[in-house]
Design a protein around this motif. Structure first.
Motif, short mmCIF file in Angstrom:
data_model
loop_
_atom_site.label_atom_id
_atom_site.label_comp_id
_atom_site.label_asym_id
_atom_site.label_seq_id
_atom_site.Cartn_x
_atom_site.Cartn_y
_atom_site.Cartn_z
N VAL A 64 0.84 -1.21 0.00
CA VAL A 64 0.00 0.00 0.00
C VAL A 64 0.87 1.25 0.00
N VAL A 65 1.93 1.24 0.82
CA VAL A 65 2.83 2.40 0.87
C VAL A 65 3.51 2.61 -0.47
N ILE A 66 3.94 1.53 -1.11
CA ILE A 66 4.60 1.65 -2.42
C ILE A 66 3.65 2.23 -3.46
N VAL A 67 2.40 1.76 -3.46
CA VAL A 67 1.42 2.26 -4.43
C VAL A 67 1.13 3.75 -4.18
N LEU A 68 0.97 4.13 -2.93
CA LEU A 68 0.74 5.55 -2.63
C LEU A 68 1.94 6.39 -3.06
N ALA A 69 3.15 5.87 -2.83
CA ALA A 69 4.35 6.61 -3.25
C ALA A 69 4.41 6.75 -4.77
N CYS A 70 4.06 5.67 -5.48
CA CYS A 70 4.06 5.73 -6.95
C CYS A 70 3.03 6.73 -7.47
N GLN A 71 1.85 6.74 -6.84
CA GLN A 71 0.82 7.68 -7.25
C GLN A 71 1.27 9.12 -6.99
N ALA A 72 1.89 9.34 -5.83
CA ALA A 72 2.39 10.68 -5.52
C ALA A 72 3.50 11.09 -6.49
N LEU A 73 4.38 10.16 -6.83
CA LEU A 73 5.45 10.46 -7.80
C LEU A 73 4.87 10.79 -9.17
N PHE A 74 3.78 10.12 -9.53
CA PHE A 74 3.15 10.39 -10.83
C PHE A 74 2.61 11.82 -10.86
N PHE A 75 1.92 12.23 -9.80
CA PHE A 75 1.40 13.60 -9.75
C PHE A 75 2.54 14.62 -9.71
N ALA A 76 3.61 14.30 -8.98
CA ALA A 76 4.76 15.20 -8.93
C ALA A 76 5.42 15.32 -10.30
N ALA A 77 5.50 14.20 -11.02
CA ALA A 77 6.09 14.23 -12.37
C ALA A 77 5.23 15.06 -13.32
N MET A 78 3.91 14.98 -13.17
CA MET A 78 3.04 15.81 -14.01
C MET A 78 3.27 17.29 -13.74
N SER A 79 3.36 17.64 -12.47
CA SER A 79 3.59 19.04 -12.11
C SER A 79 4.94 19.52 -12.64
N LEU A 80 5.96 18.68 -12.54
CA LEU A 80 7.28 19.04 -13.04
C LEU A 80 7.28 19.16 -14.56
N ALA A 81 6.60 18.24 -15.24
CA ALA A 81 6.57 18.27 -16.71
C ALA A 81 5.84 19.49 -17.24
N GLN A 82 4.86 19.99 -16.52
CA GLN A 82 4.15 21.20 -16.96
C GLN A 82 5.05 22.42 -16.92
N ARG A 83 6.07 22.37 -16.06
CA ARG A 83 7.03 23.48 -16.01
C ARG A 83 8.23 23.24 -16.92
N ASN A 84 8.62 21.98 -17.06
CA ASN A 84 9.75 21.62 -17.91
C ASN A 84 9.36 20.39 -18.71
N VAL A 85 9.06 20.58 -19.99
CA VAL A 85 8.51 19.50 -20.80
C VAL A 85 9.50 18.36 -20.98
N ALA A 86 10.78 18.60 -20.73
CA ALA A 86 11.77 17.53 -20.88
C ALA A 86 11.60 16.44 -19.83
N ALA A 87 10.80 16.70 -18.81
CA ALA A 87 10.61 15.74 -17.73
C ALA A 87 9.41 14.83 -17.94
N VAL A 88 8.80 14.84 -19.13
CA VAL A 88 7.59 14.03 -19.34
C VAL A 88 7.88 12.54 -19.25
N TRP A 89 9.11 12.14 -19.52
CA TRP A 89 9.42 10.70 -19.45
C TRP A 89 9.31 10.17 -18.03
N LEU A 90 9.36 11.07 -17.04
CA LEU A 90 9.22 10.63 -15.65
C LEU A 90 7.82 10.10 -15.36
N LEU A 91 6.84 10.44 -16.20
CA LEU A 91 5.49 9.96 -15.98
C LEU A 91 5.39 8.44 -16.12
#
Length: 372
Positions: free
Chosen positions: A313-340
Motif C-alpha cells: 500500500v505504501v509503495i502504491v501511494l508513493a508511486c501515485q504521488a510520484l506520478f502527480f509530482a512528475a506531471m507538475s514538473l513536466a508542466q514546467r519543464n517538458v523535458a521531464a515528461v518521461w518521468l510519468l
C-alpha cells in the motif's frame, strides 16, 4: 484444472474490482459534486442539470481510481484465498506463482484497456460537454437575474429583484440597487422591462419607473423616467472562442500545431496531457504487479501477511504521488515528461522479477498446519 482455477480467480477479481470501483468513485464523486452546489443555490439550476453535470465528471474519476481499484481487488482476493488455504492447495497441486498470477494480470490488462478508452475518448468528450455547459450557465445572465421573488447579487455591488416574468420574457416589478459607484449609489424601480444581451454586455431595459439617489447632503433625489437602461456587466469571451483546456481535447487536438497565443503559452501543459493519457492507464499494471509481488514473496501463512500488504500500500501511494509530482514538473519543464512512465514501469519490472524469482524455488510455508 488450470483453466478452471483461472476462471474462478477471475470471477473473484472482477466482483472485487467492481465493488471497490463503485465505492471509490462514489466517494470522490460526492465530494467533488459539492463544488457545484452553488449552481443550484445561487443560480437556480434545475436538479436534473446538476445531476447531468456531475455525471459528466465520472469518466475522469474512473480514470483516477481504476488502477487503485484493481490493486485493492488483487490484494483482497489473493489474501483471502491464502487465509482460506486455497492458495496453499493450489501450490500443492503443482500450480506455480506465475500461473496463479495470470488471472490477476489478465484482469489488469483488461482494466488497462478500459483506462485507455476512458482517457483517449470518454474523458475528453465528457469533460468538454461539462465545460461547455458550465460556461453557458455561468455566462447566461437570465439564469442569474430572471428569478422571480429573489434578491440576486450580480457582482459585489449590484442587486436585482424581479417580481414576475411572463413566457415572452417580459419582466414585471423590477428593483435594482446599484452600488458600483460607492459615492453615488442608486436604486431603480420600474413597472416592467426586459433583459437585453448586446455586444457591449447584458442590460436591463426598464419602463415606467424612477431612480432614487442621495446627494452629498443626504437628501433623496427622485428621477421619473419612461425608459431607462442599466448595464449589469460585461460579457465574457464568446462561447465559440473559449480556449479549451487540455483535458477537453482529444489526442490529435493535443498534438496538432497551433498558432493560437494560448496554445503557444500553455504548450507544456498540452504535451504533458498527451503523456498523461498514455502513461496513467499503465499504472494499473504496475500497481497489480506490486500487489502480486507482496503476496507471493516470502512464506505462506494463515496468520497473515500484514507487513507485506502495508508495504505494498505504501509503495502504491508513493508511486501515485510520484506520478502527480512528475506531471507538475513536466508542466514546467517538458523535458521531464518521461518521468510519468517510471511510476508504472519500475513497479511492473520489480514485481515481475519477484514472481520469476519465486518460480525458481519451492514455496515456503510458515508452519506445517498451513498445508493441511
Amino acid at each position: 484444472m488450470v483453466r478452471r482455477i483461472d476462471r474462478y480467480i477471475v470471477r473473484q477479481l472482477v466482483v472485487a474490482i467492481f465493488f471497490v470501483l463503485v465505492c471509490l468513485t462514489a466517494a470522490i464523486w460526492l465530494t467533488q459534486s459539492l463544488r457545484l452546489i452553488d449552481l443550484i443555490v445561487n443560480r437556480g439550476l434545475p436538479i436534473t442539470t446538476f445531476l447531468y453535470l456531475t455525471v459528466l465528471l465520472l469518466p475522469q474519476f474512473l480514470a483516477l481510481v481504476l488502477p487503485v481499484a484493481c490493486f485493492a481487488a488483487i490484494l483482497f482476493t489473493y489474501n483471502r484465498m491464502m487465509s482460506d488455504s486455497e492458495m496453499v492447495v493450489m501450490f500443492g497441486s503443482g500450480v506455480g506463482p506465475l500461473s496463479l498470477a495470470r488471472p490477476a494480470l489478465a484482469c489488469a490488462l483488461g482494466v488497462t484497456v478500459i483506462g485507455y478508452a476512458i482517457m483517449l475518448y470518454f474523458m475528453p468528450a465528457a469533460y468538454r460537454d461539462f465545460k461547455d455547459l458550465q460556461f453557458q450557465i455561468r455566462n447566461n445572465f437570465s439564469n442569474v437575474l430572471l428569478r422571480e421573488g429573489v434578491f440576486t447579487s450580480v457582482g459585489d455591488r449590484l442587486t436585482v429583484f424581479i417580481r414576475r416574468q411572463n413566457s415572452d420574457g417580459q419582466l414585471f416589478g423590477i428593483l435594482i440597487h446599484d452600488g458600483r459607484d460607492a459615492e453615488k449609489p442608486e436604486t431603480l424601480i420600474a413597472e416592467q422591462g426586459a433583459l437585453v444581451i448586446t455586444d457591449e454586455g447584458p442590460r436591463v431595459v426598464m419602463v415606467n419607473g424612477n431612480r432614487q439617489t442621495r446627494d452629498t447632503q443626504g437628501r433623496l433625489n427622485t428621477l421619473y423616467f419612461d425608459r431607462y437602461t442599466v448595464e449589469i456587466g460585461t460579457m465574457q469571451q464568446e462561447f465559440a472562442g473559449r480556449w479549451r483546456e487540455p483535458r477537453e481535447r482529444f489526442l490529435m487536438e493535443l498534438l496538432a500545431e497551433s498558432d493560437n497565443p494560448d496554445d503557444v503559452r500553455f504548450r507544456n501543459r498540452l504535451i504533458t496531457e498527451v503523456h498523461n493519457r498514455l502513461a496513467s492507464p499503465l499504472l494499473t499494471i504496475g500497481f497489480a504487479m506490486v500487489g502480486l509481488a507482496a503476496l507471493f514473496s516470502g512464506e505462506f501463512s494463515r496468520r497473515g501477511r500484514t507487513a507485506r500488504v502495508l508495504a505494498a500500500v505504501v509503495i502504491v501511494l508513493a508511486c501515485q504521488a510520484l506520478f502527480f509530482a512528475a506531471m507538475s514538473l513536466a508542466q514546467r519543464n517538458v523535458a521531464a515528461v518521461w518521468l510519468l512512465y517510471l511510476p508504472a514501469l519500475l513497479p511492473a519490472l520489480a514485481g515481475l522479477y519477484v514472481l520469476v524469482r519465486r518460480r525458481r524455488r519451492p514455496p515456503a510455508f510458515a508452519d506445517p498446519a498451513s498445508v493441511r
